[in-house]
Design a protein around this motif. Structure first.
Motif, short mmCIF file in Angstrom:
data_model
loop_
_atom_site.label_atom_id
_atom_site.label_comp_id
_atom_site.label_asym_id
_atom_site.label_seq_id
_atom_site.Cartn_x
_atom_site.Cartn_y
_atom_site.Cartn_z
N LEU A 3 0.44 -1.30 0.42
CA LEU A 3 -0.08 0.16 -0.18
C LEU A 3 0.71 1.53 -0.31
O LEU A 3 1.54 0.99 0.87
CB LEU A 3 -1.05 -0.05 1.07
N VAL A 4 0.80 1.99 -0.78
CA VAL A 4 1.12 3.15 -1.18
C VAL A 4 0.98 4.95 -0.55
O VAL A 4 -0.09 4.48 -1.32
CB VAL A 4 2.26 3.73 -2.98
N ALA A 5 1.43 5.23 -0.49
CA ALA A 5 0.03 6.45 -0.04
C ALA A 5 1.52 7.94 0.07
O ALA A 5 2.22 7.93 0.41
CB ALA A 5 -0.24 6.47 1.58
N PRO A 6 0.97 9.25 -0.47
CA PRO A 6 1.72 10.17 -0.99
C PRO A 6 1.98 10.26 0.80
O PRO A 6 3.72 11.34 -0.34
CB PRO A 6 1.12 11.32 -1.57
N ASP A 7 2.18 10.62 1.68
CA ASP A 7 2.77 11.60 2.69
C ASP A 7 3.13 10.62 3.80
O ASP A 7 1.47 9.66 4.11
CB ASP A 7 2.31 13.34 3.12
N VAL B 273 5.08 -3.96 7.85
CA VAL B 273 6.17 -2.92 8.32
C VAL B 273 5.73 -1.56 7.71
O VAL B 273 4.48 -1.69 7.07
CB VAL B 273 7.16 -3.51 7.87
N ARG B 274 6.44 -0.92 8.28
CA ARG B 274 5.40 1.10 7.24
C ARG B 274 7.01 0.67 6.95
O ARG B 274 8.09 0.69 7.44
CB ARG B 274 5.13 1.52 8.08
N LEU B 275 7.50 1.61 5.46
CA LEU B 275 8.34 1.84 4.86
C LEU B 275 8.08 3.70 4.53
O LEU B 275 7.69 4.12 3.90
CB LEU B 275 8.62 1.24 3.27
N GLY C 212 3.17 2.31 2.82
CA GLY C 212 5.14 3.48 2.94
C GLY C 212 4.24 4.78 1.61
O GLY C 212 3.79 4.69 0.99
N THR C 213 5.64 5.60 1.36
CA THR C 213 5.34 6.50 1.08
C THR C 213 5.87 5.46 -0.76
O THR C 213 6.30 4.61 -1.10
CB THR C 213 5.91 7.51 1.03
N ARG C 214 6.30 6.61 -1.41
CA ARG C 214 6.75 6.07 -3.38
C ARG C 214 7.64 5.07 -2.69
O ARG C 214 7.29 3.98 -3.93
CB ARG C 214 6.80 7.11 -3.53
#
Length: 672
Positions: A207-211, A232-234, A260-262
């Protein structure tokens, strides 16, 4: 050279090579386009066990020790001369897995870049301590909770999407998330439930989000829905050790879900089955480094390569995703229109307002907006979205209204705080005695009011009411349900407990009049993000749009009033197709100094059917000599143009041209 007939391995004198597969194919990190190919090296016997495909290496190249990645090992070499042995195995960890290598190669080819550039984006720098501290074997995973999908019940196509993801199929969906202030049905919870569906079926999730703010919301929702230790988060906020540890957990199979982000778009999740991109129109998802691959494009390539489900979600829909719907590549997932479930939207400054209030109807804070805020403060917080941060970021001559410019660099003048002197926003020089170049006027007036000045004005207009500011560097995560004023720039709006009683969108013209292709789409995206934090109309929620041009009805304004983002995206794509603009037509942008850019364009020998637009000046501060040109063509000619662009960059690199030519394929509409 690669491609020649296999040749016997010829080791240097005194080098004992591995008995099996003694030839290593290495991607050397040279950073040079003309050397963007693998090179063959020998595997010494003492490195035989550690030199595994995908591991990091040190090799000798051009008289220096440089970094490299071992792509594969072979029995025979294609090079007919003597091979150089590997210098060192930095780590036996196979960081470049076959799926990751295939994705990076596909991204490099699609965006006319080099494999090395993409690998630097996809694989984080090594952290030895983290590598040693994390167990190689994955611990026994905690059982997943039962699948719950309450947040998708309101979407007619939601159950079908969940069923296909659970079955391991690869649908592509454009999800228009409905605005809601119910924490159990908000978009982070819906995506967490979708992730649980894929994980329960034995598939991995990205899952990717902008910020960082959106990642925080998704992170919290995943912990609640999946339970602890399941993901986990990146993101950029993590330190080197924490980030590399999280990335290793994914690589070694400790977890199968990443948010995480991009850069998380490249996360090496094992057996990935679901890819999600939230708010793909946000420019934070545009990679600022070569080859400038956008997150939406990376995930689309990965979904095709690894046969995974792809969900692009947001409160609005981009024209690029609308083109997928038009071609049948994607299917829509959205709710039927229900005005009572969305906040009511009003536009201040119409003819009735002008007749009743006079010039005050089109002030920075119109009378209608002031009255709405006054009523709403009796029941809860009020959000005020201001397009610009700062105090008075733009000034003009009081007499002739000409924008005030610096006499030295011609940059715009602004005011940082009350009582300060005007200063240039480019060079920082303070202006003591302003004199207009057009009329010799000496007085200044504000052209744009920033968030800090707005907070100051509203504090005086509503004495006794708490005023909060949220912007880059001072961002609030959430506010309470009590009466307060929240002044925020786009993207920095905090979450309000129970939703905002009213939202004021000030200076709409500042977003609508931006000289870019997607000005209206970006304005609608930012307005909708703020409006989605507002209570529904059945609970008294109100959104007031202020400062919109009154001489015409713009599609973005109409889409907000009707809450019809799908209609707006369809109209936007149709208009672009008629004008042969992206995404209906493929476009590549070339930038560089005037003379080198002209030489590069001439060397392309463009075939018939490829249009050259420009070159024209870039018009950015510090790039006075820079120009840019656009190449436009139909899809059938794209492979040929990409090959010519790649060859042009390689030829310039081989000649050691000091000036580089930037190549950006599929540039974001905000850059056009």
């Amino acid at each position: 050279m690669l491609g020649a007939a296999p040749a016997p391995v010829r080791p240097p004198d005194g080098v004992d090579v591995a008995e099996t597969r003694p030839v290593a194919l290495v991607q050397v990190d040279t950073g040079l386009p003309h050397l963007d190919r693998p090179f063959e090296y020998l595997v010494p016997r003492d490195l035989d066990d550690a030199a595994l495909p995908g591991c990091r290496l040190k090799v000798r190249f051009a008289g220096k020790d440089v970094d490299g990645l071992l792509l594969e090992r072979r029995e025979q070499a294609e090079h007919t001369g003597r091979l150089t042995p590997l210098r060192k195995v930095v780590s036996p960890e196979s960081v470049a897995t076959p799926p990751l290598l295939a994705l990076c190669r596909s991204v490099a080819d699609h965006y006319a870049g080099t494999l090395g550039d993409v690998l630097r984006l996809a694989i984080p720098p090594r952290h030895a301590r983290a590598e040693k501290a994390l167990p190689v074997e994955a611990p026994e995973a905690e059982p997943l909770p039962a699948v719950v999908a309450d947040a998708w019940r309101a979407y007619p196509a939601g159950p079908a999407l969940l069923a296909r993801v659970s079955a391991g199929e690869a649908p592509t969906a454009s999800w228009l998330a409905r605005p809601t202030v119910d924490p159990g049905e908000d978009w982070p919870v819906a995506l967490a439930q979708l992730a649980l569906t894929a994980l329960a079926a034995g598939r991995g999730v990205v899952l990717v989000a902008p910020d960082g703010r959106d990642v925080d919301r998704l992170d919290a929702a995943l912990r609640e829905v999946l339970g602890p230790g399941q993901h986990v988060r990146l993101s950029a906020e993590q330190g080197p050790q924490a980030r590399y540890t999280a990335w290793l957990k994914v690589l070694r199979g400790h977890v199968r879900c990443v948010v995480g982000t991009r850069a998380a778009a490249y996360a090496p999740v094992q057996d990935v089955g679901l890819l999600v991109c939230w708010d793909d129109g946000d420019d934070a998802l545009s990679e600022p480094r070569a080859p400038y691959a956008g997150t939406r494009g990376v995930l689309a390539l990965r979904a095709e390569l690894e046969h995974t489900a792809l969900v692009i979600g947001g409160h609005t829909r981009t024209a690029e995703v609308q083109s997928w719907l038009a071609s049948g590549r994607a299917r829509p997932v959205e709710v039927p229109r229900d005005r009572s479930a969305q906040p009511r939207v009003e536009v201040a400054g119409d003819e009735r307002d002008v007749e009743r209030d006079g010039p005050a109807a089109r002030a920075h804070l119109p009378t209608r907006a002031w009255q709405a805020a006054k009523r709403a403060l009796q029941t809860g917080p009020v959000l005020v979205q201001v397009p610009r941060r700062g105090y008075l970021p733009a000034l003009s001559c009081q007499q002739c209204r000409t924008p005030a410019r610096c006499a030295t660099c011609h940059g715009p003048l602004g005011l940082a705080a009350a009582g300060d002197r005007p200063a240039c926003r480019w060079c920082g020089r303070t202006v003591v005695d302003f004199r207009c170049a057009e009329c010799d006027g000496t007085r200044l007036r504000s052209t744009v009011v920033g968030a800090r000045r707005t907070a100051e004005e509203l504090g005086r207009a509503f004495p006794g009411v708490a005023v909060h500011r949220s912007a880059a560097g001072e961002m609030l995560r959430e506010v309470g349900s009590g009466p307060s004023l929240v002044i925020a720039t786009p993207g920095a709006e905090p979450i309000a407990e129970g939703g905002y009683a009213a939202t004021l969108l000030l200076d709409a013209w500042a977003l609508l009049e931006r000289p870019v292709l997607d000005a209206q789409a970006e304005a609608l995206r930012r307005w909708a993000a703020a409006a989605a934090l507002t209570r529904p109309s059945r609970s008294g929620g109100l959104v007031v749009l202020c400062g919109a041009p009154s001489h015409t009805t713009l599609p973005a304004v109409e889409a907000l009033v009707r809450w019809a983002p799908g209609w707006f995206a369809e109209r936007e794509f149709t208009e672009r197709a008629e004008l042969q603009l992206p995404p209906a037509r493929w476009v590549a942008e070339l930038t560089g100094p005037r003379v080198p850019l002209a030489a590069a364009l001439e060397s392309l020998h463009l075939p018939d059917g490829v249009e050259l637009l420009g070159p024209l000046p870039v018009g950015r501060p510090g790039a006075e000599d820079a120009e840019r040109a656009l190449l436009r063509c139909a899809d059938a000619a794209v492979p040929d143009v990409l090959a010519r662009l790649t060859a042009m960059r390689a030829a310039r690199s081989a000649r050691k041209d000091l000036v580089s030519i930037g190549v950006r394929v599929d540039p974001e509409p905000g850059l056009l």
